[in-house]
Design an enzyme around this catalytic site. Structure first.
Site, PDB file in Angstrom:
ATOM      1  N   LYS A 119       0.827  -1.216   0.000  1.00 39.28           N
ATOM      2  CA  LYS A 119       0.000   0.000   0.000  1.00 39.28           C
ATOM      3  C   LYS A 119       0.859   1.263   0.000  1.00 39.28           C
ATOM      4  CE  LYS A 119      -4.592  -0.986   1.763  1.00 39.28           C
ATOM      5  NZ  LYS A 119      -5.580  -0.704   2.803  1.00 39.28           N
ATOM      6  N   LYS A 201      -5.511 -10.558  -6.998  1.00 43.48           N
ATOM      7  CA  LYS A 201      -6.701 -10.585  -6.156  1.00 43.48           C
ATOM      8  C   LYS A 201      -7.784  -9.645  -6.697  1.00 43.48           C
ATOM      9  CE  LYS A 201      -6.835  -8.213  -2.368  1.00 43.48           C
ATOM     10  NZ  LYS A 201      -6.895  -7.591  -1.050  1.00 43.48           N
ATOM     11  N   LYS A 204     -10.934  -3.776  -4.496  1.00 41.23           N
ATOM     12  CA  LYS A 204     -11.665  -2.512  -4.609  1.00 41.23           C
ATOM     13  C   LYS A 204     -10.879  -1.503  -5.441  1.00 41.23           C
ATOM     14  CE  LYS A 204     -13.711  -2.578   0.034  1.00 41.23           C
ATOM     15  NZ  LYS A 204     -13.315  -2.254   1.407  1.00 41.23           N
TER      16      LYS A 204
END
Ligand code: AMP
Ligand code: TRP
Length: 334
Positions: A119, A201, A204
């Site tokens: 991130k 994956k 979002k």
């Protein structure tokens, strides 16, 4: 720890961030387990808005997203009569225990968190201290409620393991205060993959919207996304490592249609990808329809939703206050 927990049923705690719209990966990996656990666990489900601000958010968007996510929990089958549903920032105990967890975790432990690494690399220029400390806040969320089980997707496993390590360190320094939680993962669907790239994956933050099926996607969108999902070479519809794309689609079908993988393999023996995908569209649409209907009904009654969240926050705090009082006592605070 026994004193804090009055109830013999196992306690479940989990949360989802109010960022972006929820997708079928969130449902299969997490919310499906939440709904099932309501049968025999005492469940606490949280919209973790304090986690969402580790990356700056527009205030008016955040406020709306929090309500949307809470409404989706309920639309998916989380029952406010059985479970506590609340907003993290309604209970200030999370921030207090988070500081104590910051003082329990080492820099090295947090540096090893793979989600922080990925991130922080994605942030342009600014990386907040909160993004780094986030797993300590997550540990506080879990430990405040003397949680036994944490149902999450595969990517959160490392954070729950860290939570166990922090509970152990705290307990060995100050005495047995915290329950050590166990992670709960789905056997199939702990990591639902992108429809466009089955090695990544479903997420979002996926830049390609066709890789993700959101719980609020229109039924036309669902059809378009599934029919354009990538497939593997060969024709067989079987669940195996070499067939990443088809295995992913089989997993989705199995979890949303409540049919075992074996039954699906048998059903599609000798049949083509086209037929399989058409049936999958139907299964996903049948799954989403009642959820969307319920969601829009809940969102129309904002007052009712606020009441559920307010009461949930009060019930949550009644539990967490007991843990926090014990923490203060053993640490010599105050
Ligand atoms: P996030 O979307 O990252 O906020 O995750 C919310 C919850 O859904 C966490 O428990 C995740 O582990 C789970 N989750 C997110 N993406 C997936 C996925 N693709 N497959 C399974 N679980 C997921
Ligand atoms: N970190 C989790 C995620 O990004 C959300 C979360 C926050 C959580 N606190 C939690 C999950 C406590 C389980 C238990 O998906």
């Amino acid at each position: 720890m026994g004193e804090v927990k009055m109830n013999k049923r196992k306690r479940t705690f989990s949360g989802i961030q109010p960022t972006g719209s929820l997708h079928i990966g969130n449902y299969i990996g997490t919310i499906k387990q939440w709904v099932e656990m309501q049968k025999d666990h005492q469940c606490i489900y949280c919209v973790v808005d304090l986690h969402a601000i580790t990356v700056p958010k527009k205030p008016e968007v955040l406020k709306e997203r929090i309500r949307e996510v809470a409404a989706l929990f309920i639309a998916c089958g989380v029952d406010p009569e059985k479970s506590i549903i609340f907003i993290q920032s309604h209970n200030p105990d999370h921030s207090v225990l988070s500081w104590i967890m910051d003082c329990t975790a080492s820099m090295g432990q947090l540096e090893r968190m793979t989600q922080y690494k990925s991130k922080s690399e994605k942030q342009k220029g600014f990386v907040s201290v909160g993004l780094f400390n986030y797993p300590a806040l997550m540990a506080a969320d879990i430990l405040l409620y003397q949680t036994d089980v944490v149902p999450v997707g595969d990517d959160q496993k490392q954070h729950v393991e860290l939570t166990r390590d922090l509970a152990q360190r705290f307990n060995s320094r100050y005495g047995e205060v915290f329950t050590e939680p166990e992670v709960s993962l789905q056997k199939v669907g702990a990591r639902v993959m992108s429809l466009q790239d089955p090695s990544a994956k479903m997420s979002k933050s996926d830049e390609d919207p066709n890789g993700t099926i959101d719980l609020l996607d229109s039924l036309e969108e669902v059809k378009k996304k599934i029919m354009s999902a990538v497939t593997d070479s060969g024709k067989e519809i079987v669940f195996k490592k070499e067939k990443l794309a088809i295995s992913n689609l089989l997993g989705i079908y199995s979890q949303l249609g409540n049919i075992s993988i074996e039954e699906l393999e048998k059903k599609y023996q000798g049949k083509g990808y086209g037929e399989f995908k058409k049936d999958l569209v139907e299964a996903v649409v049948e799954f989403l329809k009642p959820i969307q209907k319920k969601y829009y009904r809940i969102m129309k009654n904002q007052e009712g939703l606020e009441k559920i969240l307010k009461q949930g926050g009060e019930k949550a705090r009644a539990i967490s206050q007991k843990t926090l009082a014990e923490v203060y006592k053993v640490m010599g605070l105050g």
